[in-house]
Design an enzyme around this catalytic site. Sequence first.
Site, PDB file in Angstrom:
ATOM      1  N   GLU A  48      13.099 -15.792  -1.839  1.00  0.00           N
ATOM      2  CA  GLU A  48      13.459 -16.891  -0.928  1.00  0.00           C
ATOM      3  C   GLU A  48      12.347 -17.932  -0.846  1.00  0.00           C
ATOM      4  OE1 GLU A  48      14.328 -15.305   2.912  1.00  0.00           O
ATOM      5  OE2 GLU A  48      15.774 -13.839   2.170  1.00  0.00           O
ATOM      6  N   ASP A  65       0.829  -1.200   0.000  1.00  0.00           N
ATOM      7  CA  ASP A  65       0.000   0.000   0.000  1.00  0.00           C
ATOM      8  C   ASP A  65       0.870   1.260   0.000  1.00  0.00           C
ATOM      9  OD1 ASP A  65      -2.770   1.253   0.588  1.00  0.00           O
ATOM     10  OD2 ASP A  65      -1.504   2.071   2.182  1.00  0.00           O
TER      11      ASP A  65
END
Length: 543
Positions: free
Chosen positions: A261, A207
């Site tokens: 990851e 956001d």
Amino acid sequence: MSEAEIIAGGEWWRGAAVYQVYPRSFADSNGDGIGDLPGITAHLDHVARLGVDAVWISPFFTSPMVDYGYDVADYRDVDPIFGTLADFDALVARAHDLGLRVTIDLVFAHTSDKHPWFANSRSGHSGDHSDWYVWRDAKPDGTPPNNWQSVFGGPAWTWDGRRAQYYYHQFLAEQPQLNVHLPVVQDALLDVVRFWLQRGVDGFRFDALNHAMFDPDFTDNPPATDDKPRTRPFDFQIKQHSQGHPDVVGFVERIRSVCDEFGAVFSVAEVGGDDPLPLMKAYTAGTRRLSSAYGFDFLYAPTLSAAIVASSLRNWAGDAGGDGLGVGLGEGWPSWAFENHDAPRCLSRWAGGEDRGPFGRMVIALLGALRGNIFIYQGQELGLLQDEIPFEMLKDPEAIANWPQTLGRDGVRTPMPWDADAPHGGFTTGRPWLPLSAGNIARAVSAQEHDPGAMLAHTRHMLALRQTHMALRLGAIVDIRVLGNLLSFTRRHAGHTIHCAFNIGAAAHDHASPAGDVLYSVNGADLAHLPAWGAIYVGEDGG
């Protein structure tokens, strides 16, 4: 990377359709009038039946709810009004069972003033978090450090007697700005990313990401020189120094590294402002930044026109000259939305009463043909309209502060109608936090479920076509043309071509579509004619 690998594996999100849930208004499971996580879980079948790839859930974290969840007091827990972490885990499990990915909102530009970090920071100059927020001394005359204004009105600085300094907030005073320039703050936020990925989340919408950093010299913003209407002090400035700092790109690359990851993670930046395109490109360029950028081209547009759509599409043309995936060399991937929890319902903005049915069918066909990811806001698949909320029932702090000049966000946040014959549209057995209009209750899921001409059926059909035809989902976009109200373009992928044409007007027009299979016709369109609000997809080479 092959088409199959893109969809099923490493880039499942590319070209995906994402359904936005505003949890407070989706479904209430316990009768308190507020939607919750178990309510979402109970209705995920509806989302899956639409044919979307993922669900995006707006903030559900611990919060005092001054800005209804976008003021986060604990990034790692669920607010009790929405449920528990166990409820969230159950939601993720059910979504994955249904083949849906789960994307959540992370708000990294600011926290709530109730966050423990801020409590420690405001307590003095020597705490562990003393510089995690943006503190400045007053000018010699006691006024704020510079002229920056907040989005919701008034100076972006609030005096705090505990530290005898001003703190910076780009939104409400209850949303103090994080000092994301600091590596230690970035580290803490990246740990939040890891926390939710470890719980099975598949992606994030970040956001107000361009608000995350600012000019550390705190230079005054210059005055705006355009002739746009101004309803807030914020509108009187060019936000040259208070947002969009170049160092955000380095933080973006750190976010992407953490996401990598965990494999196939969707990451989309919300980028607003007066000139967002350069930042959208910067945050998504290459392979070390975010997957996509969520723009505002259509969210606040008062009208829809062929020229507006064409201009936006040309900004993200991708591999327009090739016949591959249309990804563009070094260019990011766009995300499109016509409405969301902040922006008024598109049919209320763009169409008159008698035209809203056919217009809505044309608009959903247009959304499905766009190159990029597409976002559908809850109730958009039903053709919901903007509800009018009287002043005494408003919840939105922006609407209250700027009444009546700012329309506010409550009218698009009213509850989702599930059952046209149940009280409050089946959203709750209690009193809903915002009222539902009779008109929107009549558009409930139950009223449209078995109607082949309803907006719900058109939305499902559009999404099925987008899932089936890789030219729509992944293809390059070429030959964008505008002739008055007529918009046409071609999507192309791996030897398959789909010609798309739209009449964004109330007068019928002739249109010479290429010969081929009619994959989708809206409002009586055919290969030679586009009636009022007509639309057509034509597949060449079986595309």
